[in-house]
Design a protein around this motif. Structure first.
Motif, PDB file in Angstrom:
ATOM      1  N   ALA A  76      43.312  36.243  37.755  1.00  0.00           N
ATOM      2  CA  ALA A  76      42.682  36.256  36.436  1.00  0.00           C
ATOM      3  C   ALA A  76      43.375  37.306  35.574  1.00  0.00           C
ATOM      4  O   ALA A  76      43.366  38.494  35.914  1.00  0.00           O
ATOM      5  CB  ALA A  76      41.199  36.587  36.572  1.00  0.00           C
ATOM      6  N   PRO A  77      44.010  36.901  34.473  1.00  0.00           N
ATOM      7  CA  PRO A  77      44.755  37.867  33.668  1.00  0.00           C
ATOM      8  C   PRO A  77      43.864  38.940  33.050  1.00  0.00           C
ATOM      9  O   PRO A  77      44.318  40.066  32.835  1.00  0.00           O
ATOM     10  CB  PRO A  77      45.429  37.014  32.595  1.00  0.00           C
ATOM     11  CG  PRO A  77      44.699  35.725  32.585  1.00  0.00           C
ATOM     12  CD  PRO A  77      44.105  35.552  33.931  1.00  0.00           C
ATOM     13  N   ASP A  78      42.600  38.631  32.806  1.00  0.00           N
ATOM     14  CA  ASP A  78      41.683  39.623  32.242  1.00  0.00           C
ATOM     15  C   ASP A  78      41.511  40.807  33.195  1.00  0.00           C
ATOM     16  O   ASP A  78      41.534  41.969  32.774  1.00  0.00           O
ATOM     17  CB  ASP A  78      40.310  39.000  31.961  1.00  0.00           C
ATOM     18  CG  ASP A  78      40.414  37.815  31.038  1.00  0.00           C
ATOM     19  OD1 ASP A  78      40.475  36.687  31.560  1.00  0.00           O
ATOM     20  OD2 ASP A  78      40.439  38.024  29.815  1.00  0.00           O
ATOM     21  N   LYS A  79      41.342  40.502  34.474  1.00  0.00           N
ATOM     22  CA  LYS A  79      41.190  41.563  35.477  1.00  0.00           C
ATOM     23  C   LYS A  79      42.519  42.245  35.751  1.00  0.00           C
ATOM     24  O   LYS A  79      42.578  43.460  35.940  1.00  0.00           O
ATOM     25  CB  LYS A  79      40.618  40.984  36.763  1.00  0.00           C
ATOM     26  CG  LYS A  79      39.187  40.550  36.638  1.00  0.00           C
ATOM     27  CD  LYS A  79      38.668  40.018  37.955  1.00  0.00           C
ATOM     28  CE  LYS A  79      37.228  39.556  37.799  1.00  0.00           C
ATOM     29  NZ  LYS A  79      36.694  38.998  39.035  1.00  0.00           N
ATOM     30  N   LEU A  80      43.578  41.469  35.776  1.00  0.00           N
ATOM     31  CA  LEU A  80      44.893  42.002  36.104  1.00  0.00           C
ATOM     32  C   LEU A  80      45.343  43.065  35.109  1.00  0.00           C
ATOM     33  O   LEU A  80      45.887  44.099  35.505  1.00  0.00           O
ATOM     34  CB  LEU A  80      45.903  40.853  36.155  1.00  0.00           C
ATOM     35  CG  LEU A  80      47.183  41.066  36.928  1.00  0.00           C
ATOM     36  CD1 LEU A  80      46.890  41.479  38.355  1.00  0.00           C
ATOM     37  CD2 LEU A  80      48.008  39.797  36.911  1.00  0.00           C
ATOM     38  N   VAL A  81      45.113  42.843  33.824  1.00  0.00           N
ATOM     39  CA  VAL A  81      45.522  43.817  32.815  1.00  0.00           C
ATOM     40  C   VAL A  81      44.712  45.112  32.969  1.00  0.00           C
ATOM     41  O   VAL A  81      45.244  46.211  32.791  1.00  0.00           O
ATOM     42  CB  VAL A  81      45.428  43.228  31.389  1.00  0.00           C
ATOM     43  CG1 VAL A  81      43.999  43.041  30.934  1.00  0.00           C
ATOM     44  CG2 VAL A  81      46.171  44.102  30.392  1.00  0.00           C
ATOM     45  N   LEU A  82      43.449  44.991  33.330  1.00  0.00           N
ATOM     46  CA  LEU A  82      42.636  46.190  33.533  1.00  0.00           C
ATOM     47  C   LEU A  82      43.037  46.931  34.806  1.00  0.00           C
ATOM     48  O   LEU A  82      43.049  48.163  34.836  1.00  0.00           O
ATOM     49  CB  LEU A  82      41.155  45.830  33.561  1.00  0.00           C
ATOM     50  CG  LEU A  82      40.603  45.306  32.238  1.00  0.00           C
ATOM     51  CD1 LEU A  82      39.141  44.907  32.383  1.00  0.00           C
ATOM     52  CD2 LEU A  82      40.766  46.340  31.135  1.00  0.00           C
ATOM     53  N   TYR A  83      43.373  46.201  35.857  1.00  0.00           N
ATOM     54  CA  TYR A  83      43.859  46.835  37.081  1.00  0.00           C
ATOM     55  C   TYR A  83      45.169  47.581  36.823  1.00  0.00           C
ATOM     56  O   TYR A  83      45.376  48.684  37.335  1.00  0.00           O
ATOM     57  CB  TYR A  83      44.069  45.811  38.190  1.00  0.00           C
ATOM     58  CG  TYR A  83      42.807  45.167  38.722  1.00  0.00           C
ATOM     59  CD1 TYR A  83      41.570  45.789  38.651  1.00  0.00           C
ATOM     60  CD2 TYR A  83      42.860  43.907  39.287  1.00  0.00           C
ATOM     61  CE1 TYR A  83      40.418  45.185  39.138  1.00  0.00           C
ATOM     62  CE2 TYR A  83      41.716  43.287  39.782  1.00  0.00           C
ATOM     63  CZ  TYR A  83      40.501  43.942  39.700  1.00  0.00           C
ATOM     64  OH  TYR A  83      39.382  43.332  40.186  1.00  0.00           O
ATOM     65  N   ALA A  84      46.039  46.976  36.041  1.00  0.00           N
ATOM     66  CA  ALA A  84      47.323  47.621  35.724  1.00  0.00           C
ATOM     67  C   ALA A  84      47.099  48.915  34.944  1.00  0.00           C
ATOM     68  O   ALA A  84      47.706  49.947  35.252  1.00  0.00           O
ATOM     69  CB  ALA A  84      48.204  46.662  34.923  1.00  0.00           C
ATOM     70  N   SER A 121      50.070  39.494  31.523  1.00  0.00           N
ATOM     71  CA  SER A 121      48.650  39.142  31.430  1.00  0.00           C
ATOM     72  C   SER A 121      48.226  38.939  29.979  1.00  0.00           C
ATOM     73  O   SER A 121      47.480  38.008  29.668  1.00  0.00           O
ATOM     74  CB  SER A 121      47.798  40.235  32.073  1.00  0.00           C
ATOM     75  OG  SER A 121      48.103  40.360  33.437  1.00  0.00           O
ATOM     76  N   LEU A 122      48.679  39.826  29.095  1.00  0.00           N
ATOM     77  CA  LEU A 122      48.356  39.674  27.675  1.00  0.00           C
ATOM     78  C   LEU A 122      48.881  38.353  27.140  1.00  0.00           C
ATOM     79  O   LEU A 122      48.174  37.638  26.421  1.00  0.00           O
ATOM     80  CB  LEU A 122      48.931  40.835  26.863  1.00  0.00           C
ATOM     81  CG  LEU A 122      48.805  40.722  25.338  1.00  0.00           C
ATOM     82  CD1 LEU A 122      47.338  40.725  24.916  1.00  0.00           C
ATOM     83  CD2 LEU A 122      49.572  41.849  24.661  1.00  0.00           C
ATOM     84  N   ASP A 123      50.095  38.014  27.489  1.00  0.00           N
ATOM     85  CA  ASP A 123      50.665  36.740  27.041  1.00  0.00           C
ATOM     86  C   ASP A 123      49.835  35.557  27.538  1.00  0.00           C
ATOM     87  O   ASP A 123      49.593  34.601  26.802  1.00  0.00           O
ATOM     88  CB  ASP A 123      52.112  36.604  27.517  1.00  0.00           C
ATOM     89  CG  ASP A 123      53.051  37.554  26.805  1.00  0.00           C
ATOM     90  OD1 ASP A 123      52.638  38.176  25.800  1.00  0.00           O
ATOM     91  OD2 ASP A 123      54.210  37.700  27.258  1.00  0.00           O
ATOM     92  N   ALA A 124      49.385  35.618  28.790  1.00  0.00           N
ATOM     93  CA  ALA A 124      48.566  34.534  29.338  1.00  0.00           C
ATOM     94  C   ALA A 124      47.224  34.444  28.610  1.00  0.00           C
ATOM     95  O   ALA A 124      46.739  33.342  28.330  1.00  0.00           O
ATOM     96  CB  ALA A 124      48.337  34.756  30.832  1.00  0.00           C
ATOM     97  N   ILE A 125      46.647  35.587  28.293  1.00  0.00           N
ATOM     98  CA  ILE A 125      45.364  35.592  27.593  1.00  0.00           C
ATOM     99  C   ILE A 125      45.521  35.036  26.179  1.00  0.00           C
ATOM    100  O   ILE A 125      44.686  34.258  25.708  1.00  0.00           O
ATOM    101  CB  ILE A 125      44.757  37.006  27.584  1.00  0.00           C
ATOM    102  CG1 ILE A 125      44.344  37.397  29.007  1.00  0.00           C
ATOM    103  CG2 ILE A 125      43.561  37.098  26.638  1.00  0.00           C
ATOM    104  CD1 ILE A 125      43.995  38.854  29.181  1.00  0.00           C
ATOM    105  N   ILE A 126      46.597  35.421  25.501  1.00  0.00           N
ATOM    106  CA  ILE A 126      46.838  34.883  24.155  1.00  0.00           C
ATOM    107  C   ILE A 126      47.026  33.372  24.219  1.00  0.00           C
ATOM    108  O   ILE A 126      46.473  32.631  23.400  1.00  0.00           O
ATOM    109  CB  ILE A 126      48.047  35.578  23.492  1.00  0.00           C
ATOM    110  CG1 ILE A 126      47.677  37.020  23.116  1.00  0.00           C
ATOM    111  CG2 ILE A 126      48.495  34.814  22.251  1.00  0.00           C
ATOM    112  CD1 ILE A 126      48.837  37.844  22.590  1.00  0.00           C
TER     113      ILE A 126
END
Length: 162
Positions: A76-84, A121-126
């Motif tokens: 999930a890119p939402d979680k991944l960006v926060l983990y990073a 992740s940001l790109d995937a969310i956009i």
């Protein structure tokens, strides 16, 4: 409607803020590393090798983060960006507590990995949240904001002794 602002998904806003923090850290570390090497090492090969170690850690970290981020299709890119962002924060705080040149190299590598994973992740969310007709504009605006965050991070690392 011209002149009217469009609402942006909270997922995009959160991911953009996390990425801006990561980019700011990257800008800070880029400029700070020059001051660190200057203060820690004598001129000559030793300083050049130290700066090379920092650059290599950042380059390898960026490559590794992009490679890993592009392979995480089911994450999930939402979680991944926060983990990073959390990983970069934890390592940066540890480096501040246990300050050394080698901790700075570790921070450069980990923050580059986090930055690359955060960007993917940001790109995937956009792509997921922004309508097709607005997607190009969203990418351009997000990249502009991230570049400005890098500049602000670099400006924060200016030499305090001057």
């Amino acid at each position: 409607v011209p002149g009217k602002r469009r609402q942006v998904s909270p997922h995009v806003v959160l991911a953009l803020r996390a990425n801006a923090a990561l980019r700011g850290l990257g800008g800070f570390l880029t400029i700070f590393s020059a001051f660190l090497v200057q203060a820690t090492f004598a001129d000559g090969w030793e300083a050049t090798l130290a700066l090379g170690a920092l650059a290599a850690a950042a380059g390898i970290g960026s490559f590794a983060g992009t490679a890993v981020g592009s392979r995480l299709h089911s994450a999930a890119p939402d979680k991944l960006v926060l983990y990073a962002a959390t990983a970069a924060t934890v390592v940066t705080v540890l480096a501040a507590v246990f300050y050394s040149f080698w901790m700075a190299v570790l921070v450069a590598g980990i923050s580059a990995v986090a930055n690359a994973i955060g960007k993917v992740s940001l790109d995937a969310i956009i792509q997921r949240e922004v309508p097709d007709r607005l997607r190009a504009s969203a990418f351009a605006r997000s990249e502009t904001m991230l570049q400005l965050a890098w500049v602000v991070g670099g400006a924060l690392s200016r030499d305090q002794r001057a």
